[in-house]
Write an enzyme that holds these catalytic residues in place. Structure first.
Site, PDB file in Angstrom:
ATOM      1  N   SER A 232       0.848  -1.185   0.000  1.00 31.77           N
ATOM      2  CA  SER A 232       0.000   0.000   0.000  1.00 31.77           C
ATOM      3  C   SER A 232       0.885   1.236   0.000  1.00 31.77           C
ATOM      4  O   SER A 232       2.027   1.191   0.485  1.00 31.77           O
ATOM      5  CB  SER A 232      -0.894   0.014   1.251  1.00 31.77           C
ATOM      6  OG  SER A 232      -1.552   1.261   1.410  1.00 31.77           O
TER       7      SER A 232
ATOM      8  N   TYR B 210      -1.257  -0.886  10.265  1.00 34.57           N
ATOM      9  CA  TYR B 210      -1.377  -1.163   8.827  1.00 34.57           C
ATOM     10  C   TYR B 210      -0.113  -0.721   8.085  1.00 34.57           C
ATOM     11  O   TYR B 210       0.415  -1.457   7.242  1.00 34.57           O
ATOM     12  CB  TYR B 210      -2.597  -0.424   8.280  1.00 34.57           C
ATOM     13  CG  TYR B 210      -2.969  -0.777   6.864  1.00 34.57           C
ATOM     14  CD1 TYR B 210      -3.591  -1.981   6.576  1.00 34.57           C
ATOM     15  CD2 TYR B 210      -2.720   0.115   5.818  1.00 34.57           C
ATOM     16  CE1 TYR B 210      -3.955  -2.299   5.270  1.00 34.57           C
ATOM     17  CE2 TYR B 210      -3.082  -0.190   4.526  1.00 34.57           C
ATOM     18  CZ  TYR B 210      -3.693  -1.407   4.248  1.00 34.57           C
ATOM     19  OH  TYR B 210      -4.039  -1.720   2.966  1.00 34.57           O
TER      20      TYR B 210
ATOM     21  N   ILE C 192      -8.581   3.043  -3.841  1.00 28.83           N
ATOM     22  CA  ILE C 192      -9.225   2.199  -4.835  1.00 28.83           C
ATOM     23  C   ILE C 192     -10.711   2.052  -4.496  1.00 28.83           C
ATOM     24  O   ILE C 192     -11.088   1.936  -3.324  1.00 28.83           O
ATOM     25  CB  ILE C 192      -8.562   0.802  -4.893  1.00 28.83           C
ATOM     26  CG1 ILE C 192      -7.047   0.938  -5.105  1.00 28.83           C
ATOM     27  CG2 ILE C 192      -9.190  -0.040  -5.999  1.00 28.83           C
ATOM     28  CD1 ILE C 192      -6.637   1.645  -6.384  1.00 28.83           C
TER      29      ILE C 192
END
Length: 250
Positions: free
Chosen positions: A143, A156, A191
């Site tokens: 990411s 994350y 996205i």
């Protein structure tokens, strides 16, 4: 279903987190590109019932990427059915966002286990099937948060940054002795998936305003990147991070 091409001709592929979202788009792209078999894996395959029947070369496989027994069983099944793996796409991932002073230890552990340890365990389980013919492509979904960070996503960001570091090490490790086993990452930006569709429109507008190309990406944009890195079109590319983010991070 579109007429398949030959980019994945004779390839045996495995995709995690495949039931919906990016994983679905990736699995469908590999199937349309002529893969002999795509093992579409997810801890919950129920959402795949709406599309998987359209592709006779896709096999559903319920899989927890953190379960060593399940990984061993999948590896044994693929070995018995096809004798090798050519493409592994590590896509399974979760989020548990919170500012650092609010993030719990369980939030940290869960994200790290699925997003980072799961990629490690999946690749470790599939690598012997690539080594049988000393060739293959591993594509892991990172990411832009893993390259550039983000507020409220310490866990994350760490997990996705860890994927990049592992991948760079794997690119060197897996090519030893003349092997043609490649490892690369894709770093998506914003996205248009179920996750972003739940975001308020005013927040999405702010997201779009930050993207030079002026719109969110679509799952197919990530799938096309995976298809490129999985195929022989990228035969001389390994250890790289392909950002697919509309120019968000420059």
């Amino acid at each position: 279903m579109n007429q398949p091409n030959e980019d994945m001709n004779d390839k045996i592929c495995v995709v995690t987190g495949a039931a919906r979202g990016l994983g679905r788009a990736i699995s469908e792209a590999l199937a349309r590109a002529g893969a002999t078999r795509v093992y579409a894996c997810d801890i919950n395959m129920a959402p795949a019932q709406s599309w998987i029947g359209d592709y006779p070369n896709v096999t559903a496989a319920t899989l927890d990427v953190c379960d060593p027994q399940a990984l061993s069983e999948l590896s044994g099944r693929i070995l018995a059915e096809h004798g090798r793996v050519d493409v592994v796409v590590n896509n399974a991932g979760i989020t548990r966002d919170a500012l650092l002073d609010k993030m719990t230890e369980s939030d940290w552990d869960l994200v790290m286990n699925v997003n980072l340890k799961g990629v490690f365990m999946m690749t470790q389980a599939m690598l012997p099937l690539m080594k049988l013919h000393n060739k293959g492509s591993i594509v892991s979904i990172s990411s832009i948060v893993g390259t550039d960070g983000n507020i409220g996503q310490s866990n994350y960001a760490a997990s996705k940054g860890g994927i990049i570091s592992m991948t760079r090490g794997w690119a060197k490790e897996f090519a030893r002795g003349g092997a043609r086993i490649r490892a690369n990452c894709i770093a998506p930006g914003f996205i248009n998936t179920e996750m972003t569709q739940a975001v308020p429109e005013k927040v999405l507008d702010k997201m779009r305003a930050r993207i030079p190309l002026g719109e969110l990406g679509e799952p197919r944009d990530i799938a096309e990147g995976v298809l490129f890195l999985a195929s022989e079109r990228s035969r001389y590319i390994t250890g790289q991070v392909l950002k697919i983010d509309g120019g968000l991070v420059l």
